[in-house]
Scaffold this motif. Structure first.
Motif, mmCIF file in Angstrom:
data_model
loop_
_atom_site.group_PDB
_atom_site.id
_atom_site.type_symbol
_atom_site.label_atom_id
_atom_site.label_comp_id
_atom_site.label_asym_id
_atom_site.label_seq_id
_atom_site.Cartn_x
_atom_site.Cartn_y
_atom_site.Cartn_z
ATOM 1 N N LEU A 274 -32.208 -20.274 31.031
ATOM 2 C CA LEU A 274 -32.675 -19.041 30.289
ATOM 3 C C LEU A 274 -31.269 -18.387 29.583
ATOM 4 C CD1 LEU A 274 -35.237 -17.101 29.816
ATOM 5 C CD2 LEU A 274 -34.225 -15.710 31.773
ATOM 6 N N GLU A 275 -31.615 -18.174 28.491
ATOM 7 C CA GLU A 275 -30.390 -17.663 27.518
ATOM 8 C C GLU A 275 -30.516 -16.654 26.543
ATOM 9 O OE1 GLU A 275 -26.509 -19.751 25.182
ATOM 10 O OE2 GLU A 275 -28.227 -20.891 25.952
ATOM 11 N N LEU A 276 -29.892 -15.712 26.545
ATOM 12 C CA LEU A 276 -30.009 -14.584 25.314
ATOM 13 C C LEU A 276 -29.012 -14.756 24.265
ATOM 14 C CD1 LEU A 276 -31.294 -12.073 24.260
ATOM 15 C CD2 LEU A 276 -30.098 -10.942 25.723
ATOM 16 N N LEU A 277 -29.125 -15.039 23.314
ATOM 17 C CA LEU A 277 -28.272 -15.017 22.078
ATOM 18 C C LEU A 277 -28.267 -14.109 21.269
ATOM 19 C CD1 LEU A 277 -27.978 -18.982 21.515
ATOM 20 C CD2 LEU A 277 -26.195 -17.427 22.419
ATOM 21 N N VAL A 278 -27.176 -13.715 20.393
ATOM 22 C CA VAL A 278 -27.252 -12.449 19.462
ATOM 23 C C VAL A 278 -26.847 -13.490 18.216
ATOM 24 C CG1 VAL A 278 -26.566 -10.334 18.587
ATOM 25 C CG2 VAL A 278 -26.951 -10.596 20.929
ATOM 26 N N GLY A 279 -27.599 -13.456 17.217
ATOM 27 C CA GLY A 279 -27.149 -14.277 16.089
ATOM 28 C C GLY A 279 -27.071 -13.429 14.618
ATOM 29 N N THR A 280 -26.246 -14.164 13.665
ATOM 30 C CA THR A 280 -26.473 -13.377 12.343
ATOM 31 C C THR A 280 -26.075 -14.293 11.352
ATOM 32 O OG1 THR A 280 -23.721 -13.080 12.286
ATOM 33 C CG2 THR A 280 -24.889 -11.408 13.357
ATOM 34 N N SER B 59 -23.224 -17.070 15.826
ATOM 35 C CA SER B 59 -23.606 -16.436 17.338
ATOM 36 C C SER B 59 -22.575 -15.528 17.523
ATOM 37 C CB SER B 59 -23.857 -17.393 18.282
ATOM 38 O OG SER B 59 -23.980 -16.723 19.763
ATOM 39 N N VAL B 60 -22.738 -14.248 17.715
ATOM 40 C CA VAL B 60 -21.636 -13.183 18.086
ATOM 41 C C VAL B 60 -21.672 -13.072 19.590
ATOM 42 C CG1 VAL B 60 -21.916 -12.023 15.747
ATOM 43 C CG2 VAL B 60 -23.488 -11.312 17.660
ATOM 44 N N SER B 61 -22.660 -13.535 20.312
ATOM 45 C CA SER B 61 -22.432 -13.648 21.799
ATOM 46 C C SER B 61 -21.931 -14.781 21.942
ATOM 47 C CB SER B 61 -23.966 -13.137 22.326
ATOM 48 O OG SER B 61 -24.842 -14.147 21.681
ATOM 49 N N ASN B 62 -21.669 -15.006 23.443
ATOM 50 C CA ASN B 62 -21.192 -16.403 23.807
ATOM 51 C C ASN B 62 -22.258 -17.195 24.108
ATOM 52 O OD1 ASN B 62 -18.456 -15.328 23.650
ATOM 53 N ND2 ASN B 62 -18.383 -14.760 25.931
ATOM 54 N N PHE B 63 -21.824 -18.529 23.678
ATOM 55 C CA PHE B 63 -22.770 -19.613 24.449
ATOM 56 C C PHE B 63 -22.645 -19.775 25.778
ATOM 57 C CE2 PHE B 63 -21.841 -21.168 19.795
ATOM 58 C CZ PHE B 63 -22.995 -21.183 19.323
ATOM 59 N N LYS B 64 -24.074 -19.800 26.486
ATOM 60 C CA LYS B 64 -24.232 -19.688 28.013
ATOM 61 C C LYS B 64 -23.549 -21.064 28.367
ATOM 62 C CE LYS B 64 -27.057 -19.321 31.799
ATOM 63 N NZ LYS B 64 -28.536 -18.883 32.478
ATOM 64 N N PHE B 65 -23.674 -22.110 27.628
ATOM 65 C CA PHE B 65 -23.462 -23.602 28.120
ATOM 66 C C PHE B 65 -22.164 -24.158 27.181
ATOM 67 C CE2 PHE B 65 -27.845 -22.672 29.029
ATOM 68 C CZ PHE B 65 -27.804 -22.764 30.186
ATOM 69 N N ARG B 66 -21.443 -23.449 26.447
ATOM 70 C CA ARG B 66 -20.206 -23.792 26.000
ATOM 71 C C ARG B 66 -18.935 -22.801 26.268
ATOM 72 N NH1 ARG B 66 -21.883 -25.036 19.696
ATOM 73 N NH2 ARG B 66 -22.870 -26.918 20.042
#
Length: 228
Positions: A112-118, A129-136
Protein backbone atom coordinates in the motif's frame (compact mmCIF):
# COMPACT_ATOMS: atom_id res chain seq x y z
CA UNK A 1 10.25 33.99 1.54
CA UNK A 2 7.78 36.40 0.00
CA UNK A 3 5.67 37.00 3.11
CA UNK A 4 5.51 40.67 4.05
CA UNK A 5 3.71 42.86 6.59
CA UNK A 6 2.72 46.30 5.29
CA UNK A 7 1.25 49.10 7.44
CA UNK A 8 -0.32 52.43 6.49
CA UNK A 9 -2.16 55.40 8.00
CA UNK A 10 -4.87 57.67 6.67
CA UNK A 11 -3.90 60.89 4.90
CA UNK A 12 -5.86 63.41 2.85
CA UNK A 13 -4.69 63.96 -0.71
CA UNK A 14 -6.58 66.66 -2.63
CA UNK A 15 -9.58 66.12 -0.41
CA UNK A 16 -9.50 62.33 -0.83
CA UNK A 17 -8.68 59.93 2.00
CA UNK A 18 -5.81 57.67 1.04
CA UNK A 19 -3.53 55.11 2.71
CA UNK A 20 0.08 56.22 3.15
CA UNK A 21 2.76 53.60 3.80
CA UNK A 22 4.42 53.73 7.22
CA UNK A 23 7.33 51.45 6.40
CA UNK A 24 9.75 50.80 3.61
CA UNK A 25 8.64 47.95 1.30
CA UNK A 26 10.51 44.69 1.75
CA UNK A 27 11.19 44.32 -1.97
CA UNK A 28 12.35 46.64 -4.71
CA UNK A 29 9.81 47.82 -7.24
CA UNK A 30 10.53 46.81 -10.80
CA UNK A 31 8.89 49.93 -12.23
CA UNK A 32 11.06 52.41 -10.34
CA UNK A 33 10.50 53.97 -6.89
CA UNK A 34 7.96 52.14 -4.75
CA UNK A 35 4.68 54.01 -4.25
CA UNK A 36 4.07 55.82 -0.98
CA UNK A 37 0.28 55.69 -1.39
CA UNK A 38 -1.73 52.49 -1.71
CA UNK A 39 -4.17 52.03 -4.58
CA UNK A 40 -7.69 52.93 -3.45
CA UNK A 41 -8.94 49.44 -4.36
CA UNK A 42 -6.14 47.56 -2.58
CA UNK A 43 -6.44 45.54 0.61
CA UNK A 44 -4.20 48.06 2.40
CA UNK A 45 -6.47 50.93 1.42
CA UNK A 46 -9.58 49.04 2.56
CA UNK A 47 -7.96 48.26 5.91
CA UNK A 48 -6.70 51.81 6.43
CA UNK A 49 -9.51 54.02 5.15
CA UNK A 50 -12.49 51.79 5.94
CA UNK A 51 -11.10 49.77 8.87
CA UNK A 52 -12.16 46.67 6.94
CA UNK A 53 -10.82 43.16 7.39
CA UNK A 54 -10.75 40.11 5.19
CA UNK A 55 -8.72 38.06 2.73
CA UNK A 56 -8.31 38.78 -0.96
CA UNK A 57 -6.19 37.93 -3.97
CA UNK A 58 -4.60 40.92 -5.67
CA UNK A 59 -1.53 42.27 -7.43
CA UNK A 60 0.94 43.98 -5.11
CA UNK A 61 3.35 46.87 -5.69
CA UNK A 62 5.80 44.56 -7.47
CA UNK A 63 3.19 43.38 -9.93
CA UNK A 64 3.14 39.95 -8.27
CA UNK A 65 -0.06 37.99 -7.62
CA UNK A 66 -0.48 37.62 -3.85
CA UNK A 67 -2.93 36.40 -1.23
CA UNK A 68 -3.45 39.21 1.28
CA UNK A 69 -5.07 39.20 4.72
CA UNK A 70 -5.96 42.69 5.92
CA UNK A 71 -7.24 44.32 9.13
CA UNK A 72 -6.97 47.57 11.09
CA UNK A 73 -6.11 48.92 14.54
CA UNK A 74 -8.84 51.52 15.12
CA UNK A 75 -7.22 53.21 18.10
CA UNK A 76 -4.10 53.89 16.07
CA UNK A 77 -5.81 54.59 12.77
CA UNK A 78 -3.51 52.06 11.13
CA UNK A 79 -4.28 49.48 8.47
CA UNK A 80 -2.20 46.31 8.08
CA UNK A 81 -1.77 43.70 5.37
CA UNK A 82 0.03 40.38 5.64
CA UNK A 83 0.64 38.99 2.19
CA UNK A 84 2.45 36.18 0.39
CA UNK A 85 2.97 35.32 -3.26
CA UNK A 86 0.41 32.86 -4.63
CA UNK A 87 3.14 30.58 -5.97
CA UNK A 88 4.85 30.32 -2.59
CA UNK A 89 1.55 29.34 -0.99
CA UNK A 90 1.05 26.68 -3.67
CA UNK A 91 4.58 25.36 -3.16
CA UNK A 92 4.10 25.19 0.62
CA UNK A 93 0.81 23.34 0.20
CA UNK A 94 2.36 20.83 -2.19
CA UNK A 95 5.27 20.28 0.21
CA UNK A 96 2.84 19.61 3.06
CA UNK A 97 0.90 17.12 0.92
CA UNK A 98 4.14 15.35 0.00
CA UNK A 99 5.22 15.17 3.64
CA UNK A 100 1.85 13.70 4.60
CA UNK A 101 2.26 10.99 1.95
CA UNK A 102 5.80 10.23 3.14
CA UNK A 103 4.60 9.90 6.73
CA UNK A 104 1.76 7.57 5.73
CA UNK A 105 4.06 5.36 3.65
CA UNK A 106 6.54 5.01 6.51
CA UNK A 107 3.75 3.71 8.75
CA UNK A 108 2.04 1.33 6.31
CA UNK A 109 3.23 -2.20 5.66
CA UNK A 110 2.81 -4.25 2.51
CA UNK A 111 2.55 -2.67 -0.91
CA UNK A 112 0.00 0.00 0.00
CA UNK A 113 1.49 3.33 -1.12
CA UNK A 114 0.36 6.94 -1.33
CA UNK A 115 1.97 9.18 -3.95
CA UNK A 116 1.54 12.86 -4.76
CA UNK A 117 2.16 13.56 -8.44
CA UNK A 118 2.31 16.62 -10.68
CA UNK A 119 2.90 17.34 -14.33
CA UNK A 120 6.48 17.98 -15.38
CA UNK A 121 6.96 20.95 -17.71
CA UNK A 122 3.53 20.36 -19.24
CA UNK A 123 4.49 16.90 -20.50
CA UNK A 124 2.03 14.00 -20.60
CA UNK A 125 4.54 11.18 -21.11
CA UNK A 126 5.92 11.38 -17.56
CA UNK A 127 4.67 12.23 -14.10
CA UNK A 128 6.72 13.95 -11.42
CA UNK A 129 6.36 12.55 -7.93
CA UNK A 130 6.79 15.23 -5.25
CA UNK A 131 6.47 12.62 -2.50
CA UNK A 132 9.07 9.90 -2.04
CA UNK A 133 8.67 6.53 -3.70
CA UNK A 134 8.06 3.97 -1.00
CA UNK A 135 10.13 1.32 -2.78
CA UNK A 136 13.01 3.48 -3.97
CA UNK A 137 15.75 5.10 -1.93
CA UNK A 138 15.19 8.63 -3.21
CA UNK A 139 14.49 12.02 -1.66
CA UNK A 140 12.09 13.68 -4.07
CA UNK A 141 12.26 16.97 -2.17
CA UNK A 142 15.91 17.29 -3.22
CA UNK A 143 15.99 15.60 -6.60
CA UNK A 144 13.75 15.29 -9.63
CA UNK A 145 11.67 12.11 -9.40
CA UNK A 146 10.09 11.21 -12.73
CA UNK A 147 8.29 8.06 -13.76
CA UNK A 148 6.97 7.10 -17.19
CA UNK A 149 5.04 3.97 -16.24
CA UNK A 150 1.64 3.39 -17.88
CA UNK A 151 -0.04 4.53 -14.68
CA UNK A 152 2.10 7.69 -14.53
CA UNK A 153 1.30 8.57 -18.15
CA UNK A 154 -2.41 8.15 -17.47
CA UNK A 155 -2.15 10.48 -14.48
CA UNK A 156 -0.14 13.04 -16.46
CA UNK A 157 -2.78 13.06 -19.18
CA UNK A 158 -5.48 13.42 -16.53
CA UNK A 159 -3.69 16.32 -14.86
CA UNK A 160 -3.37 18.08 -18.19
CA UNK A 161 -7.07 17.62 -18.85
CA UNK A 162 -8.03 18.08 -15.18
CA UNK A 163 -9.97 14.84 -15.39
CA UNK A 164 -8.37 12.35 -13.01
CA UNK A 165 -10.58 13.05 -10.01
CA UNK A 166 -12.46 10.13 -8.54
CA UNK A 167 -11.10 7.31 -10.69
CA UNK A 168 -10.18 3.73 -9.97
CA UNK A 169 -7.36 2.58 -12.23
CA UNK A 170 -5.61 -0.73 -12.80
CA UNK A 171 -2.19 -0.60 -14.42
CA UNK A 172 1.57 -1.06 -14.18
CA UNK A 173 3.41 1.19 -11.72
CA UNK A 174 7.01 2.44 -11.56
CA UNK A 175 8.23 -0.98 -10.32
CA UNK A 176 6.63 -2.81 -13.23
CA UNK A 177 4.01 -4.29 -10.90
CA UNK A 178 0.30 -4.62 -11.63
CA UNK A 179 -1.47 -2.29 -9.22
CA UNK A 180 -4.90 -0.89 -8.49
CA UNK A 181 -5.10 2.82 -7.69
CA UNK A 182 -7.67 5.23 -6.33
CA UNK A 183 -6.91 8.66 -7.81
CA UNK A 184 -8.08 12.13 -6.89
CA UNK A 185 -6.89 15.59 -7.86
CA UNK A 186 -6.58 19.08 -6.36
CA UNK A 187 -6.79 21.30 -9.47
CA UNK A 188 -5.94 24.43 -7.49
CA UNK A 189 -2.52 22.95 -6.76
CA UNK A 190 -2.13 20.92 -9.94
CA UNK A 191 -1.48 17.72 -8.00
CA UNK A 192 -2.96 14.21 -7.97
CA UNK A 193 -3.15 11.79 -5.05
CA UNK A 194 -2.50 8.15 -5.98
CA UNK A 195 -3.39 5.51 -3.41
CA UNK A 196 -2.27 2.14 -4.76
CA UNK A 197 -1.64 -1.46 -3.85
CA UNK A 198 -0.36 -4.52 -5.74
CA UNK A 199 -3.05 -6.69 -7.34
CA UNK A 200 -1.25 -9.76 -6.02
CA UNK A 201 -1.59 -8.65 -2.41
CA UNK A 202 -5.35 -8.87 -2.02
CA UNK A 203 -8.48 -10.05 -3.78
CA UNK A 204 -10.45 -7.59 -5.95
CA UNK A 205 -13.55 -7.12 -3.69
CA UNK A 206 -11.35 -6.44 -0.68
CA UNK A 207 -9.11 -3.94 -2.49
CA UNK A 208 -12.11 -2.05 -3.87
CA UNK A 209 -13.51 -1.65 -0.37
CA UNK A 210 -10.12 -0.72 1.06
CA UNK A 211 -9.41 1.94 -1.55
CA UNK A 212 -12.89 3.40 -1.22
CA UNK A 213 -12.44 3.72 2.54
CA UNK A 214 -8.95 5.19 2.36
CA UNK A 215 -9.63 7.25 -0.74
CA UNK A 216 -12.63 8.90 0.90
CA UNK A 217 -10.13 11.02 2.81
CA UNK A 218 -9.29 12.67 -0.51
CA UNK A 219 -12.88 13.29 -1.57
CA UNK A 220 -13.27 10.40 -4.02
CA UNK A 221 -16.99 10.04 -4.71
CA UNK A 222 -17.12 8.75 -8.31
CA UNK A 223 -15.33 5.55 -9.26
CA UNK A 224 -14.61 4.49 -12.81
CA UNK A 225 -12.50 1.57 -14.02
CA UNK A 226 -9.79 2.30 -16.57
CA UNK A 227 -7.84 -0.59 -18.03
CA UNK A 228 -4.20 0.08 -18.88
Amino acid sequence: GTSELVMARQVSVNGTTRAQLLMKPKFNCSGGPCPTLALSTSALSLATTQCAKGVTQETDYRGASVLAAYACVPDLGVGMVLKMDDQELVNKSIAQAAQYANDQNSQEGGTLELLVGTQYQGRTDVMRSVSNFKFRDTDCSKQLCLTSSPVARAIAHGLAAKSVAGQLIRGVDYRGKQTILAVDMMPELGIAFLLKIDVSEVEWPLIVNLLILLGAAFGITLLGVVGL
